[in-house]
Design an enzyme around this catalytic site. Structure first.
Site, mmCIF file in Angstrom:
data_model
loop_
_atom_site.group_PDB
_atom_site.id
_atom_site.type_symbol
_atom_site.label_atom_id
_atom_site.label_comp_id
_atom_site.label_asym_id
_atom_site.label_seq_id
_atom_site.Cartn_x
_atom_site.Cartn_y
_atom_site.Cartn_z
ATOM 1 N N ALA A 65 0.927 -1.236 0.031
ATOM 2 C CA ALA A 65 -0.049 -0.095 0.117
ATOM 3 C C ALA A 65 0.889 1.182 0.035
ATOM 4 O O ALA A 65 1.794 1.298 0.645
ATOM 5 C CB ALA A 65 -1.044 -0.262 1.376
ATOM 6 N N LYS A 66 0.338 2.181 -0.553
ATOM 7 C CA LYS A 66 1.022 3.462 -0.529
ATOM 8 C C LYS A 66 0.441 4.287 0.660
ATOM 9 O O LYS A 66 -0.643 4.921 0.455
ATOM 10 C CB LYS A 66 0.984 4.283 -1.830
ATOM 11 C CG LYS A 66 1.954 5.700 -1.898
ATOM 12 C CD LYS A 66 1.732 6.118 -3.223
ATOM 13 C CE LYS A 66 2.935 7.452 -3.034
ATOM 14 N NZ LYS A 66 2.355 8.504 -2.231
#
Length: 353
Positions: free
Chosen positions: A28-29
């Site tokens: 995930a960012k």
């Protein structure tokens, strides 16, 4: 401090791509402050993306590092503030404050956490030259016993699962997906990874502009949306234009210039006015001595912009100009057009090692 990788270190970066590439490690960012954490015994140094120290602003993160990380290590991660089931960047930004008393008060009221997603050194060994797969295995071992507020970032090599994350995690305040080549060594200050971010479009009122720092051409367009009460709220800017286009915009927008006194944002220079409305030029510790003055335009022209996501009632990042919309009326540019993201519980993403 005596570590095989010494501060300051600028983190490895990512270049934007439209789709999730195959055959990589996916994460995930996170929407927070990028941080390189150096720990050598009782000494902890937290550096920002630019190498500037963040240590004093997050005493609770320093305490968590001493409790959860190996005695000698260098970790790459993100400092985040979880709030009501999602990440809250506004509350995170409040932590950068010159007064130590306020920093410590906010550390108790809105405590931050550290999401670890890479490791640059452990004990006496530098891992900068090790491939991504090896560094990930070392990181998982190093954080096996960690507990909140230190978290191991979820990672997968399953592209379908990464796509699922991309679609679901946004509701928890995350920013997209990062893809890392499996054989990639750690390359500081280099865009060697890939980031895939959400993009949507919105029709906005162009209600003003600021000059470019290089001279009398348009630097950025000031964007507005009408709220349910009919007030025009400043929601962000779009600014990525060529110098030729900046000069053209100056001439193109000149007929729309008006006296600021008759503009919906005429009170922008009054600090108290920002308490009830979103206006351009809000006082900020980030802006310093930067000139925040702007040219008022009659709020009648509409443009379509691309944006990744909202932070409360504003665009989180600078938007991208797509086209003018002469077929749209300014009064129709409301918050109602914005896509509402399904909420997702952050606790399903943020889990200790």
């Amino acid at each position: 401090m005596d570590l095989p990788v010494m501060p300051p270190v600028k983190p490895m970066l990512a270049k934007s791509v439209k789709r999730i590439p195959p055959g990589m490690q996916y994460e995930a960012k996170w929407d927070g402050f990028r941080a390189i954490v150096h720990r050598d015994g009782d000494e902890v140094v937290i550096g920002s993306r630019t190498g500037k120290p963040l240590t004093r602003y997050f005493p609770e993160v320093v305490a968590a590092v001493l409790e959860n990380l190996p005695a000698r290590c260098v970790i790459d991660g993100e400092i985040v503030v979880p709030w009501e089931g999602r990440l809250d960047f506004d509350r995170l930004s409040e932590r950068i404050h010159p007064a130590d008393s306020r920093v410590r008060m906010l550390a108790g009221e809105t405590p931050a956490g550290l999401v670890a997603f890479d490791i640059l050194a452990l004990d006496d060994a530098s891992l900068l030259g090790a491939p991504q797969t090896e560094r990930r295995a070392v990181l998982e071992g190093a954080l096996a016993g960690a507990s909140a507020p230190v978290y191991l970032a979820p990672a997968t090599t399953d592209q379908a699962l990464a796509q699922d994350w991309f679609e679901r995690y946004e509701g928890a305040g995350l920013d997209g997906v990062v893809a890392k080549p499996l054989d990639l060594p750690y390359r500081p200050d280099t865009r060697a990874m890939y980031k895939i971010k959400h993009e949507r479009t919105a029709d906005c009122v162009v209600a003003g502009y600021r000059f470019h720092k290089s001279g009398p051409v348009v630097g950025s367009l000031l964007l507005g949306l009408y709220d349910t009460g009919g007030a025009l709220q400043h929601v962000g800017v779009c600014a990525a234009f060529t110098m030729k286009r900046r000069a053209e915009l100056l001439e193109e927008l000149d007929p729309l210039r008006i006296d600021p006194a008759g503009h919906p944002w005429s009170a922008w220079a009054d600090a108290t006015a920002h308490e009830g409305s979103r206006l351009p030029g809000a006082p900020s510790r980030w802006s310093g001595k930067k000139d925040l003055s702007w040219v008022a335009l009659s709020p009648e022209r509409v443009c379509e912009v691309a944006y990744d996501h909202m932070e409360g009632d504003r665009f989180r990042h600078t938007t991208q100009f797509r086209r003018w919309r002469p077929d749209r009326t300014a009064t129709g540019c409301t918050y109602a057009q914005l896509e509402e993201v399904v909420r997702y519980d952050l606790s399903e993403v943020l889990r200790p090692g």
